[in-house]
Design an enzyme around this catalytic site. Structure first.
Site, mmCIF file in Angstrom:
data_model
loop_
_atom_site.group_PDB
_atom_site.id
_atom_site.type_symbol
_atom_site.label_atom_id
_atom_site.label_comp_id
_atom_site.label_asym_id
_atom_site.label_seq_id
_atom_site.Cartn_x
_atom_site.Cartn_y
_atom_site.Cartn_z
ATOM 1 N N CYS A 161 -9.730 -11.344 21.972
ATOM 2 C CA CYS A 161 -9.200 -10.443 21.094
ATOM 3 C C CYS A 161 -7.848 -9.676 21.970
ATOM 4 O O CYS A 161 -7.316 -8.556 21.283
ATOM 5 C CB CYS A 161 -10.128 -9.137 20.600
ATOM 6 N N GLU A 167 -25.820 -9.743 26.592
ATOM 7 C CA GLU A 167 -25.116 -8.663 25.956
ATOM 8 C C GLU A 167 -25.487 -7.477 26.570
ATOM 9 O O GLU A 167 -26.515 -7.301 26.897
ATOM 10 C CB GLU A 167 -25.278 -8.939 24.593
ATOM 11 N N CYS A 227 0.783 -1.118 -0.222
ATOM 12 C CA CYS A 227 0.035 -0.099 0.036
ATOM 13 C C CYS A 227 0.770 1.392 -0.047
ATOM 14 O O CYS A 227 1.825 1.484 1.038
ATOM 15 C CB CYS A 227 -0.915 0.031 1.420
ATOM 16 N N TYR A 258 -21.517 -12.209 26.463
ATOM 17 C CA TYR A 258 -20.800 -11.094 25.581
ATOM 18 C C TYR A 258 -21.349 -11.395 24.160
ATOM 19 O O TYR A 258 -20.353 -11.554 23.275
ATOM 20 C CB TYR A 258 -19.415 -11.003 25.559
ATOM 21 N N CYS A 265 -1.127 6.048 7.227
ATOM 22 C CA CYS A 265 -2.631 5.460 7.484
ATOM 23 C C CYS A 265 -2.640 5.093 9.045
ATOM 24 O O CYS A 265 -3.281 5.887 9.817
ATOM 25 C CB CYS A 265 -3.000 4.581 6.460
ATOM 26 N N CYS A 267 -3.290 -0.286 8.764
ATOM 27 C CA CYS A 267 -2.423 -1.813 9.115
ATOM 28 C C CYS A 267 -1.130 -1.224 9.774
ATOM 29 O O CYS A 267 -0.579 -0.280 9.349
ATOM 30 C CB CYS A 267 -2.219 -1.938 7.585
#
Ligand code: SAH
Length: 503
Positions: free
Chosen positions: A459, A384, A89, A363, A95, A98
């Site tokens: 995550c 949730e 890119c 969740y 940016c 990424c």
């Protein structure tokens, strides 16, 4: 950034940093930080250097020095890593969307697995197969099946599998949100710009193509730019809080091919609305919904409270596996549907369902995992905190004719203890918390409920490791962890762990 995690012993005993702002230094890069920066060492002092890779020797200019660590700008790579690649890119550096395009994809996947292993061993103080302190030594990681390792008499460490990556790790995102505005400086000053915000600012950098976005998104944005120019529709000027078009949001049903275009405007009036709609319909194949969202506030938040359908449906549809989802302008939906399927298949496998089980999905968001599990369980309870997400979850259950799920709005750490009091006894509990991990009260409840299995979708390896340690101390054992690359070329590490009760 938590710089302390990267401190060396020399640093702990030292009084003053060995470098000063504006110094030019030679640094050896020993790792990659959570933010994707190279972790450099100069005389035992840690410098974070964006763009540098482990194994490299670089020349860098010191930008900022704190007591324990500092930041430096990469000037020259003197010895390049064999894993260094040319970032495809052209605006990769500006940016910030990424962070790892300069690292070969296979090396990205290896780094993501390593992040999980390091968190489990350092933060969780857990034993990982093939790691120092684990069983089996360096070579055994995936070689021996669990049964063989168990029969050796030594309690096995956690099996951390290689990260499952994408065959084609580009163009994977199904949602883009592109800000519109004007060039603020340079030769194009005053001309229309649409692309992304420069790192750490609200200056819009114009861009025609984002390599991690679906192609349709590029096409829509290019077309809207054209129309806005031709029809002289004013873009939004954030500084003056004037103008009309703030953002264009594009959502794509990757399996169905359906496209939603949302024009976010600063106020209800969209000049030449019908011409805009006509043009998008004529030029964008698959468009099924064109909406206008009104956001008149001076805010960084993209969407305002009101959404109107300008043409077509209020929702588009997409599938994960066999389950169909309705996606509205505002509803949450996983951005990489291909890898979401991979991740949830793994979660389903780890849940080990036969059709007889009661399952809790904590969740649960819009119920993606709940509906996936419901196909193989007797009953699934999802909880949730966001009411709109639960409304979507119920709608999605109905859309798929799934009746053995029940959803509740509330905090997992409050609703699940209440379910316990009501006598609900889950065989399996799935958790998929945000980055900060599970609330301690929830972990305590899980331990007290003693489900046969816990499937932990995470995550953030650091909070995963912290929570697994508490489960371990509460009589559970982590068996396996599977990192899945949901966000190629970024630093995000997603992982699913399989925990069982330690009989
Ligand atoms: N499992 C879902 C989404 C997980 S993202 C999916 O696969 O799509 C984490 C979710 O946890 C978010 O939807 C967030 O709104 C919710 N959340 C955050 N804190 C919570 C809490 N204390 N109790 C319940 N849900 C919470």
């Amino acid at each position: 950034m938590n710089g302390e995690a990267y401190m060396t012993e020399t640093q702990e005993t030292r009084t003053a940093p060995p470098v000063e702002k504006n110094d030019e230094v030679l640094a050896d890069i020993v790792g990659i930080s959570h933010d994707g920066d190279g972790v450099g060492r100069v005389d035992g002092f840690t410098l974070f250097i964006r763009g540098a890779l482990p194994g490299e020797r670089v020349r860098a200019k010191v930008l900022k020095v704190k007591k324990q660590y500092g930041y430096a700008k990469l000037l020259e790579v003197l010895e390049a890593s064999p894993d260094r690649v040319e970032a495809p890119c052209p605006v990769f550096r500006q940016c910030g969307g990424c962070q790892l395009q300069h690292l070969d994809y296979a090396a990205q996947l290896a780094w993501k697995r390593r992040s999980v292993v390091d968190a489990l061993t350092r933060i969780g103080k857990l034993r990982v197969e093939g790691e120092p302190g684990g069983t089996g030594g360096e070579e055994s990681t995936d070689a021996q099946p669990l049964s063989a390792r168990e029969s050796s008499g030594v309690a096995p460490g956690i099996l951390v599998h290689p990260t499952i990556g994408m065959d084609e790790p580009w163009r994977y995102r199904n949602k883009s949100q592109v800000p519109f505005g004007y060039f603020r400086e340079g030769a194009k000053k005053g001309q229309l710009a649409a692309g992304f915000y420069a790192q750490g600012s609200h200056r819009i950098i114009d861009m025609d193509s984002c390599l991690i976005q679906h192609e349709v998104s590029d096409r829509v944005v290019a077309r809207v730019k054209e129309i806005v120019r031709q029809l002289d529709i004013p873009a939004y000027d954030e500084e003056r809080h004037e103008g009309v078009l703030r953002h264009v949001v594009v959502k794509v049903g990757v399996r169905t091919g359906e496209v939603m275009v949302v024009l976010v405007t600063n106020g209800p009036h969209l000049p030449k609305r019908d011409l805009v709609v006509q043009d998008i319909r004529a030029r964008i194949p698959g468009v099924a919904s064109i909406c206008q969202n009104i956001n008149s506030a001076r805010t960084n938040v993209i969407f305002g409270p009101e959404t109107k359908v300008l043409w077509g449906r209020e929702v588009i549809y997409d599938y994960i596996g066999d389950i169909r989802f309705a996606i509205s302008a505002r509803s949450f939906y996983q951005v990489n549907p291909v890898q979401t399927k991979v991740l949830y298949d793994k979660a389903l496998e780890y849940a080990g369902l036969t059709g007889e089980e009661t399952v809790i999905d904590a969740y649960c968001g819009i119920g993606t995992i709940s509906l996936f599990l419901a196909q193989r369980a007797k009953k699934v309870y999802g909880v949730e905190i966001v009411p709109e997400a639960i409304a979507d979850a119920r709608r999605n259950a109905e859309l798929n004719g799934i009746t053995n799920v029940e959803f509740a709005v509330g905090k997992a750490e409050e609703v699940i203890p209440e379910w316990k009091r009501q006598g609900i006894t889950p065989d399996v509990i799935v958790v998929d918390p945000p980055r900060k991990g599970c609330d301690p009260a929830l972990i305590d409840t899980i331990i007290a409920m003693r489900p046969r299995r816990v499937v932990y979708v995470s995550c953030n390896p650091a909070t995963l490791a912290r929570d697994l340690r508490i489960l371990e101390d509460g009589g559970f054992r982590t068996v396996e962890a599977q990192p899945v690359d949901m966000f190629p070329h970024t630093v995000h590490v997603e992982c699913v762990a399989f925990v069982e009760i330690d009989y």
